[in-house]
Design a protein around this motif. Structure first.
Motif, PDB file in Angstrom:
ATOM      1  N   GLU A 167       0.831  -1.212   0.000  1.00  0.00           N
ATOM      2  CA  GLU A 167       0.000   0.000   0.000  1.00  0.00           C
ATOM      3  C   GLU A 167       0.864   1.260   0.000  1.00  0.00           C
ATOM      4  O   GLU A 167       0.581   2.213  -0.737  1.00  0.00           O
ATOM      5  CB  GLU A 167      -0.928   0.012   1.219  1.00  0.00           C
ATOM      6  N   GLN A 168       1.908   1.257   0.782  1.00  0.00           N
ATOM      7  CA  GLN A 168       2.802   2.414   0.818  1.00  0.00           C
ATOM      8  C   GLN A 168       3.477   2.635  -0.537  1.00  0.00           C
ATOM      9  O   GLN A 168       3.621   3.773  -0.995  1.00  0.00           O
ATOM     10  CB  GLN A 168       3.870   2.209   1.902  1.00  0.00           C
ATOM     11  N   ALA A 169       3.882   1.547  -1.169  1.00  0.00           N
ATOM     12  CA  ALA A 169       4.524   1.650  -2.483  1.00  0.00           C
ATOM     13  C   ALA A 169       3.556   2.207  -3.518  1.00  0.00           C
ATOM     14  O   ALA A 169       3.912   3.078  -4.321  1.00  0.00           O
ATOM     15  CB  ALA A 169       5.048   0.282  -2.910  1.00  0.00           C
ATOM     16  N   GLN A 170       2.311   1.716  -3.510  1.00  0.00           N
ATOM     17  CA  GLN A 170       1.312   2.192  -4.465  1.00  0.00           C
ATOM     18  C   GLN A 170       1.041   3.679  -4.271  1.00  0.00           C
ATOM     19  O   GLN A 170       0.964   4.452  -5.233  1.00  0.00           O
ATOM     20  CB  GLN A 170       0.008   1.406  -4.315  1.00  0.00           C
ATOM     21  N   LEU A 171       0.907   4.094  -3.016  1.00  0.00           N
ATOM     22  CA  LEU A 171       0.656   5.506  -2.739  1.00  0.00           C
ATOM     23  C   LEU A 171       1.826   6.380  -3.169  1.00  0.00           C
ATOM     24  O   LEU A 171       1.630   7.485  -3.695  1.00  0.00           O
ATOM     25  CB  LEU A 171       0.366   5.707  -1.248  1.00  0.00           C
ATOM     26  N   SER A 172       3.034   5.875  -2.976  1.00  0.00           N
ATOM     27  CA  SER A 172       4.211   6.629  -3.384  1.00  0.00           C
ATOM     28  C   SER A 172       4.208   6.873  -4.894  1.00  0.00           C
ATOM     29  O   SER A 172       4.529   7.969  -5.370  1.00  0.00           O
ATOM     30  CB  SER A 172       5.479   5.875  -2.983  1.00  0.00           C
ATOM     31  N   ILE A 173       3.818   5.856  -5.651  1.00  0.00           N
ATOM     32  CA  ILE A 173       3.751   5.983  -7.109  1.00  0.00           C
ATOM     33  C   ILE A 173       2.625   6.933  -7.511  1.00  0.00           C
ATOM     34  O   ILE A 173       2.786   7.812  -8.361  1.00  0.00           O
ATOM     35  CB  ILE A 173       3.574   4.600  -7.757  1.00  0.00           C
ATOM     36  N   GLU A 174       1.462   6.767  -6.871  1.00  0.00           N
ATOM     37  CA  GLU A 174       0.309   7.595  -7.228  1.00  0.00           C
ATOM     38  C   GLU A 174       0.527   9.058  -6.889  1.00  0.00           C
ATOM     39  O   GLU A 174       0.038   9.946  -7.594  1.00  0.00           O
ATOM     40  CB  GLU A 174      -0.947   7.066  -6.523  1.00  0.00           C
ATOM     41  N   HIS A 175       1.248   9.333  -5.816  1.00  0.00           N
ATOM     42  CA  HIS A 175       1.436  10.712  -5.371  1.00  0.00           C
ATOM     43  C   HIS A 175       2.550  11.452  -6.101  1.00  0.00           C
ATOM     44  O   HIS A 175       2.730  12.653  -5.893  1.00  0.00           O
ATOM     45  CB  HIS A 175       1.708  10.741  -3.866  1.00  0.00           C
ATOM     46  N   PHE A 176       3.272  10.741  -6.957  1.00  0.00           N
ATOM     47  CA  PHE A 176       4.395  11.370  -7.653  1.00  0.00           C
ATOM     48  C   PHE A 176       3.952  12.619  -8.413  1.00  0.00           C
ATOM     49  O   PHE A 176       4.631  13.646  -8.407  1.00  0.00           O
ATOM     50  CB  PHE A 176       5.047  10.378  -8.620  1.00  0.00           C
ATOM     51  N   TRP A 177       2.806  12.515  -9.088  1.00  0.00           N
ATOM     52  CA  TRP A 177       2.357  13.608  -9.944  1.00  0.00           C
ATOM     53  C   TRP A 177       1.459  14.611  -9.230  1.00  0.00           C
ATOM     54  O   TRP A 177       0.870  15.480  -9.868  1.00  0.00           O
ATOM     55  CB  TRP A 177       1.618  13.063 -11.162  1.00  0.00           C
ATOM     56  N   ALA A 178       1.313  14.499  -7.919  1.00  0.00           N
ATOM     57  CA  ALA A 178       0.443  15.427  -7.185  1.00  0.00           C
ATOM     58  C   ALA A 178       0.874  16.872  -7.440  1.00  0.00           C
ATOM     59  O   ALA A 178       2.032  17.240  -7.233  1.00  0.00           O
ATOM     60  CB  ALA A 178       0.499  15.121  -5.686  1.00  0.00           C
ATOM     61  N   GLY A 179      -0.053  17.672  -7.921  1.00  0.00           N
ATOM     62  CA  GLY A 179       0.236  19.074  -8.194  1.00  0.00           C
ATOM     63  C   GLY A 179       1.026  19.324  -9.457  1.00  0.00           C
ATOM     64  O   GLY A 179       1.310  20.479  -9.800  1.00  0.00           O
ATOM     65  N   ALA A 180       1.362  18.264 -10.198  1.00  0.00           N
ATOM     66  CA  ALA A 180       2.238  18.429 -11.365  1.00  0.00           C
ATOM     67  C   ALA A 180       1.546  19.128 -12.524  1.00  0.00           C
ATOM     68  O   ALA A 180       2.194  19.863 -13.282  1.00  0.00           O
ATOM     69  CB  ALA A 180       2.762  17.066 -11.820  1.00  0.00           C
ATOM     70  N   LEU A 181       0.239  18.914 -12.676  1.00  0.00           N
ATOM     71  CA  LEU A 181      -0.478  19.577 -13.766  1.00  0.00           C
ATOM     72  C   LEU A 181      -0.553  21.082 -13.508  1.00  0.00           C
ATOM     73  O   LEU A 181      -0.335  21.887 -14.416  1.00  0.00           O
ATOM     74  CB  LEU A 181      -1.881  18.987 -13.906  1.00  0.00           C
ATOM     75  N   ARG A 182      -0.835  21.456 -12.266  1.00  0.00           N
ATOM     76  CA  ARG A 182      -0.869  22.880 -11.941  1.00  0.00           C
ATOM     77  C   ARG A 182       0.498  23.516 -12.156  1.00  0.00           C
ATOM     78  O   ARG A 182       0.596  24.654 -12.651  1.00  0.00           O
ATOM     79  CB  ARG A 182      -1.316  23.095 -10.484  1.00  0.00           C
ATOM     80  N   ARG A 183       1.564  22.808 -11.781  1.00  0.00           N
ATOM     81  CA  ARG A 183       2.912  23.354 -11.970  1.00  0.00           C
ATOM     82  C   ARG A 183       3.170  23.674 -13.436  1.00  0.00           C
ATOM     83  O   ARG A 183       3.810  24.677 -13.763  1.00  0.00           O
ATOM     84  CB  ARG A 183       3.974  22.362 -11.469  1.00  0.00           C
ATOM     85  N   ALA A 184       2.675  22.813 -14.323  1.00  0.00           N
ATOM     86  CA  ALA A 184       2.897  23.038 -15.753  1.00  0.00           C
ATOM     87  C   ALA A 184       1.980  24.120 -16.305  1.00  0.00           C
ATOM     88  O   ALA A 184       2.432  25.054 -16.976  1.00  0.00           O
ATOM     89  CB  ALA A 184       2.693  21.730 -16.518  1.00  0.00           C
TER      90      ALA A 184
END
Length: 345
Positions: free
Chosen positions: A271-288
């Motif tokens: 579960e921790q590994a999956q969340l780490s992968i899913e959270h990688f792009w958090a906020g990335a669209l706004r940054r772009a």
């Protein structure tokens, strides 16, 4: 009069617009300025609610209504924890069309939209689901191919159109994914589509609030630069998102590899590994989109990005698409016309 008028008459009537061109709902991009510009130009703008709260959506709809008196819709994500409250906001504002995306809508959501007096538009990724959505109460469907930007399914529009358009006639069907020119619009209308949905070309329009760096990236890109996100291990699913390859996409692959290594070493549970992968792009669209970080941010774009050759006003884009379609229609008519000299011979 355009040659498209009889072909997209059903779509125009459903949307209440001059053209049956919908704007794709793009988070951070499809807000009041772009949505009103599309509607004012004769298309159908769609607000991307995304993760907005009911209060934020209320303000966005009000602001959009201040910029246009033309019809526009609101796109809501079915997994939003406040979905029913968001639908209630749309109903209070008299929004005529609600688009439910991101999964099959619940019976409660469908009922709330319909009883509120709005028309319900749903995304159908396969024929069997298209039939199910119609039975559930969808008033129109959008079929979006994997050529699109952002979150995508596995099937191209070329295949979806052949699978669904000849069969689904009960409701209007709009096609989306990779559409960048009028010739394609004409072809899909002739196949039976009621209209089209475009996102990428509008994202780079003059009225789009996207950062100049974001638009510049579109101008430089080719179709092959818009790639889906890569999944390294089936144990850790990655929702496919199409965007322009950059340093961030390369780093995402490295992040997955390191996370999988840590999982296998016992440093992380699954579960921790999956969340780490899913959270990688958090906020990335706004940054772009907003901050202009097109190297580390998520530059979502469809494969039609190669057809973005200038930053144009929305009205000019729509007029250009129609002119291209009309020219293609006229050229076909010329080809079909028998050569008088041959007949005389």
């Amino acid at each position: 009069m355009s040659a498209l008028d009889p072909l997209w008459a059903r779509g125009r009537a459903f949307l209440g617009t001059e053209t049956a061109i919908m704007g794709g709902a793009m988070s951070w991009v499809s807000e009041r300025h772009l949505v009103s510009a599309i509607s004012n130009a004769g298309g159908f703008g769609v607000i991307a609610c995304g993760s907005m709260t009911p209060e934020l959506l209320d303000a966005e709809i009000a602001a959009t209504k201040a910029l246009t008196t033309k019809p526009f819709g609101v796109n809501l994500i079915t997994m939003h924890p406040q979905l029913l409250e968001l639908i209630a906001v749309c109903v209070r504002h008299g929004v005529g069309h609600v688009v439910l995306a991101g999964g099959l809508p619940s019976a409660a959501a469908v009922r709330a939209v319909k009883e509120g007096g709005a028309k319900l538009v749903c995304f159908a990724p396969a024929l069997v689901l298209a039939k199910r959505l119609i039975r559930s109460g969808a008033d129109a469907l959008v079929i979006e191919g994997s050529e699109a930007g952002g979150h995508i399914g596995p099937v191209s529009l070329a295949v979806l159109a052949q699978e669904i358009l000849p069969v689904i006639t009960e409701v209007p069907v709009f096609v989306a994914g990779g559409i960048g020119r009028g010739e394609a619009i004409l072809a899909f209308l002739e196949m039976g589509a009621a209209g089209v949905q475009l996102g990428t070309r509008f994202a780079a329009s003059a009225e789009s609030i996207a950062h100049p760096n974001f638009k510049a990236a579109f101008l430089k890109a080719n179709a092959r630069d818009a790639i889906p996100s890569v999944q390294l291990d089936a144990r850790f699913p990655v929702i496919p998102v199409r965007g322009l390859a950059n340093a961030g996409t390369a780093r995402f692959v490295e992040h997955q590899a390191e996370t999988i290594r840590r999982f296998q070493a016992g440093e992380l549970d699954k579960e921790q590994a999956q969340l780490s992968i899913e959270h990688f792009w958090a906020g990335a669209l706004r940054r772009a989109v907003i901050e202009g970080d097109v190297e580390q941010g998520s530059v979502m774009a469809g494969q039609s990005v190669g057809m973005v050759t200038a930053i144009q006003p929305v009205a000019e884009i729509i007029a250009e698409l129609i002119a291209q379609a009309d020219a293609a229609f006229a050229a076909r008519a010329t080809v079909r016309q028998p050569d008088a000299s041959i007949e005389a011979a």
